[in-house]
Scaffold this motif. Sequence first.
Motif, PDB file in Angstrom:
ATOM      1  N   ARG A 277     -58.172 -47.612  37.346  1.00 49.71           N
ATOM      2  CA  ARG A 277     -59.226 -46.884  38.038  1.00 49.71           C
ATOM      3  C   ARG A 277     -59.978 -47.846  38.944  1.00 49.71           C
ATOM      4  O   ARG A 277     -59.851 -49.067  38.804  1.00 49.71           O
ATOM      5  CB  ARG A 277     -60.176 -46.213  37.050  1.00 49.71           C
ATOM      6  CG  ARG A 277     -60.768 -47.143  36.007  1.00 49.71           C
ATOM      7  CD  ARG A 277     -61.738 -46.374  35.124  1.00 49.71           C
ATOM      8  NE  ARG A 277     -62.341 -47.226  34.118  1.00 49.71           N
ATOM      9  CZ  ARG A 277     -61.922 -47.310  32.862  1.00 49.71           C
ATOM     10  NH1 ARG A 277     -60.883 -46.611  32.449  1.00 49.71           N
ATOM     11  NH2 ARG A 277     -62.526 -48.103  31.999  1.00 49.71           N
TER      12      ARG A 277
ATOM     13  N   GLU B  14     -69.530 -50.034  37.323  1.00 45.29           N
ATOM     14  CA  GLU B  14     -69.528 -48.590  37.100  1.00 45.29           C
ATOM     15  C   GLU B  14     -70.963 -48.105  36.999  1.00 45.29           C
ATOM     16  O   GLU B  14     -71.777 -48.674  36.281  1.00 45.29           O
ATOM     17  CB  GLU B  14     -68.744 -48.231  35.840  1.00 45.29           C
ATOM     18  CG  GLU B  14     -67.263 -48.557  36.003  1.00 45.29           C
ATOM     19  CD  GLU B  14     -66.402 -47.943  34.911  1.00 45.29           C
ATOM     20  OE1 GLU B  14     -65.581 -47.081  35.225  1.00 45.29           O
ATOM     21  OE2 GLU B  14     -66.563 -48.347  33.745  1.00 45.29           O
TER      22      GLU B  14
ATOM     23  N   HIS C 278     -69.099 -36.477  45.153  1.00 49.50           N
ATOM     24  CA  HIS C 278     -68.837 -36.443  43.716  1.00 49.50           C
ATOM     25  C   HIS C 278     -70.144 -36.095  43.038  1.00 49.50           C
ATOM     26  O   HIS C 278     -71.072 -36.895  43.106  1.00 49.50           O
ATOM     27  CB  HIS C 278     -68.380 -37.826  43.285  1.00 49.50           C
ATOM     28  CG  HIS C 278     -67.909 -37.902  41.882  1.00 49.50           C
ATOM     29  ND1 HIS C 278     -68.765 -37.930  40.819  1.00 49.50           N
ATOM     30  CD2 HIS C 278     -66.656 -37.950  41.367  1.00 49.50           C
ATOM     31  CE1 HIS C 278     -68.066 -38.024  39.709  1.00 49.50           C
ATOM     32  NE2 HIS C 278     -66.789 -38.036  40.020  1.00 49.50           N
TER      33      HIS C 278
ATOM     34  N   ARG D  34     -62.030 -41.649  27.852  1.00 53.57           N
ATOM     35  CA  ARG D  34     -61.576 -42.981  28.263  1.00 53.57           C
ATOM     36  C   ARG D  34     -61.805 -44.016  27.165  1.00 53.57           C
ATOM     37  O   ARG D  34     -61.264 -45.101  27.199  1.00 53.57           O
ATOM     38  CB  ARG D  34     -62.329 -43.446  29.514  1.00 53.57           C
ATOM     39  CG  ARG D  34     -62.111 -42.548  30.697  1.00 53.57           C
ATOM     40  CD  ARG D  34     -62.265 -43.275  32.004  1.00 53.57           C
ATOM     41  NE  ARG D  34     -63.537 -43.962  32.132  1.00 53.57           N
ATOM     42  CZ  ARG D  34     -64.104 -44.211  33.304  1.00 53.57           C
ATOM     43  NH1 ARG D  34     -63.540 -43.815  34.418  1.00 53.57           N
ATOM     44  NH2 ARG D  34     -65.234 -44.868  33.380  1.00 53.57           N
TER      45      ARG D  34
ATOM     46  N   SER E 252     -59.865 -42.684  44.153  1.00 53.77           N
ATOM     47  CA  SER E 252     -60.137 -43.514  42.970  1.00 53.77           C
ATOM     48  C   SER E 252     -59.046 -43.375  41.923  1.00 53.77           C
ATOM     49  O   SER E 252     -58.990 -44.139  40.976  1.00 53.77           O
ATOM     50  CB  SER E 252     -61.489 -43.149  42.363  1.00 53.77           C
ATOM     51  OG  SER E 252     -61.465 -41.846  41.858  1.00 53.77           O
TER      52      SER E 252
ATOM     53  N   SER F  92     -64.750 -44.589  40.016  1.00 52.89           N
ATOM     54  CA  SER F  92     -64.239 -43.225  39.845  1.00 52.89           C
ATOM     55  C   SER F  92     -64.776 -42.290  40.929  1.00 52.89           C
ATOM     56  O   SER F  92     -64.972 -41.100  40.697  1.00 52.89           O
ATOM     57  CB  SER F  92     -64.566 -42.675  38.446  1.00 52.89           C
ATOM     58  OG  SER F  92     -63.970 -43.488  37.469  1.00 52.89           O
ATOM     59  N   CYS F  93     -65.055 -42.861  42.095  1.00 55.79           N
ATOM     60  CA  CYS F  93     -65.561 -42.190  43.304  1.00 55.79           C
ATOM     61  C   CYS F  93     -66.904 -41.493  43.110  1.00 55.79           C
ATOM     62  O   CYS F  93     -67.232 -40.542  43.807  1.00 55.79           O
ATOM     63  CB  CYS F  93     -64.522 -41.285  43.963  1.00 55.79           C
ATOM     64  SG  CYS F  93     -64.182 -39.743  43.184  1.00 55.79           S
ATOM     65  N   ARG F  94     -67.720 -42.005  42.196  1.00 53.41           N
ATOM     66  CA  ARG F  94     -69.025 -41.381  41.951  1.00 53.41           C
ATOM     67  C   ARG F  94     -69.988 -41.671  43.095  1.00 53.41           C
ATOM     68  O   ARG F  94     -70.165 -42.818  43.490  1.00 53.41           O
ATOM     69  CB  ARG F  94     -69.622 -41.912  40.656  1.00 53.41           C
ATOM     70  CG  ARG F  94     -68.789 -41.570  39.466  1.00 53.41           C
ATOM     71  CD  ARG F  94     -69.456 -42.021  38.182  1.00 53.41           C
ATOM     72  NE  ARG F  94     -68.496 -41.981  37.089  1.00 53.41           N
ATOM     73  CZ  ARG F  94     -68.003 -40.871  36.567  1.00 53.41           C
ATOM     74  NH1 ARG F  94     -68.407 -39.696  37.010  1.00 53.41           N
ATOM     75  NH2 ARG F  94     -67.123 -40.916  35.596  1.00 53.41           N
TER      76      ARG F  94
ATOM     77  N   PHE G 282     -56.525 -40.988  39.107  1.00 49.58           N
ATOM     78  CA  PHE G 282     -56.761 -40.186  37.902  1.00 49.58           C
ATOM     79  C   PHE G 282     -56.007 -40.839  36.756  1.00 49.58           C
ATOM     80  O   PHE G 282     -54.784 -40.748  36.663  1.00 49.58           O
ATOM     81  CB  PHE G 282     -56.304 -38.740  38.135  1.00 49.58           C
ATOM     82  CG  PHE G 282     -56.627 -37.818  37.004  1.00 49.58           C
ATOM     83  CD1 PHE G 282     -57.950 -37.576  36.648  1.00 49.58           C
ATOM     84  CD2 PHE G 282     -55.630 -37.176  36.291  1.00 49.58           C
ATOM     85  CE1 PHE G 282     -58.258 -36.710  35.597  1.00 49.58           C
ATOM     86  CE2 PHE G 282     -55.928 -36.308  35.243  1.00 49.58           C
ATOM     87  CZ  PHE G 282     -57.250 -36.074  34.906  1.00 49.58           C
TER      88      PHE G 282
ATOM     89  N   HIS H  45     -59.521 -37.926  43.088  1.00 52.51           N
ATOM     90  CA  HIS H  45     -58.934 -38.219  41.786  1.00 52.51           C
ATOM     91  C   HIS H  45     -57.435 -37.956  41.818  1.00 52.51           C
ATOM     92  O   HIS H  45     -56.847 -37.458  40.861  1.00 52.51           O
ATOM     93  CB  HIS H  45     -59.605 -37.389  40.699  1.00 52.51           C
ATOM     94  CG  HIS H  45     -61.063 -37.675  40.563  1.00 52.51           C
ATOM     95  ND1 HIS H  45     -62.036 -36.768  40.901  1.00 52.51           N
ATOM     96  CD2 HIS H  45     -61.710 -38.795  40.179  1.00 52.51           C
ATOM     97  CE1 HIS H  45     -63.232 -37.321  40.712  1.00 52.51           C
ATOM     98  NE2 HIS H  45     -63.057 -38.542  40.272  1.00 52.51           N
TER      99      HIS H  45
END
Length: 498
Positions: A199, A280, A162, A475, A237, A203-205, A239, A142
């Motif tokens: 992003r 996502e 993550h 967000r 990803s 979000s690198c999940r 921030f 992030h």
Amino acid sequence: MTVRVLLAACLHESNSFNKFSAPLAHFERQGVFRGAAVPERFAATRTEMGAFLAAAKANGWAIETPLSVPPASAGPVARAAFETFRAILHDSARAMRPDAVLLALHGAMIAEDEDDADGALAEAVRAAVGPDVPVMLTLDPHGNVSDRLAAAVNGISAYRTHPHTDHFETGQRAAAMLVRALAARELPVVHLARRPLLRGFDSCRTEAGPGPMHEALALARAEEAADPDIYEVSIQSGFGLCDTFHTGPTAAVTAARRDERFQAVAERMMDFAWANRARESFRLLSVEEAIAAARAVPPGPGPIVMSDYGDAPGGGAYGDATAMLAALLAAGFPKMVFAGLKDAEAVAAASAAGVGARLSLALGGHTDPDFGGGPVRLEVEVLALSDGAYIHDGPYAKGQRGTFGPSALLRAGELRIFVNTHARNVLDRAQLRLVGLAPEQCGILAIKGMDATRAAFQPGSRAFIPFESGGIASRRGGKLPYRKLRRPIWPLDPMDQP
Ligand SMILES: [Zn+2]
């Protein structure tokens, strides 16, 4: 000849929309460690510094450890605190003249008057050691990597999990890149690419199973395997709560030398990010949706954990939003716990009154009622008091210390509220034990936390419900007043191609 390596860490994630800057005292609460205190404190921890120290031992390096600042997200770093950190890094590097440097930064640090604080810190180290000393950097994915940051270092490795539970492994990878560069007498080069994205990479999940980040990580490993001159392909990803020109996801390819073919790898990674920008794995619910979701969970053992990403101190938010507190009071679930509400005045009043006392308090919501709700007036009983200092003993940064400052457990009917002097993410069970709480005793456990929270609290829970209350780490709603982003940028601006 003994290799002399400087090891340093200075991690901070800044939320641009937090109206308070973080003074040195903010960092000192969590600990600013220098010199011999660094190995004493971090040698046994699963942090980047823990890995750096282990690598030094294994390789017989002579080390200096001028600075280690563990992460404590908030607003921008106050000017004096930032200058202090920069001067320590610069002056110690200049005095030591090391053969190599291992540096751990977050990547989303902003200081007053310095939007690219990580770039400025890395540049200060570079200026001190000169152009021929390898500097390897670890990052939180992030992080928003500027061209300046990439140019100041010889290698970048970001966490790949993550919630982030691979701080140690990431430190090991950076150390391995350094060992390789020293053995090959190479000065590797970082090739950086980005797109007009706020992003990306989901979000690198990684926690939700197959998805864009897993696919991107697999692509990165395949690119590394296909070219022996590549040290690492690192994915960030970004921030989005940093209002800076360079905010957004990046791919950083560390390779033996500068070459177009390595830049092409970074560009391919970002082509993937662009093509998959709208995918996502995970959606944050509104407070109303979260309450409805909690009602729909079938009865059973374990708590329903509700985590407020929108007001998480780990995202630089204030930690005193009350929208969920008010919603829980209205919903009236049995055995509710609300943990991690920042309200120093309420703690002081509860401490003065003592355990067993009853008092009337206007709880939380003092900082900015527009973002997540104003104070909630309640008659409470003081159940417990604590100094708020804890040591992580869960999966996230085990061994690391932190503190909420003086804290109190209050009760209003079916609701117990853990109120703190300082805002911190709730991400370790040791934090709840401060006032005798355990997740197993809760029907509902509502906390201020983000992804690190999942690692500690999802196991054994009946359900994990991520939501956002409207705090400044939210967000939703497009409420955040960006001024410095490069535009156009997706998703704020409609864009079909980069
Ligand atoms: Zn992170």
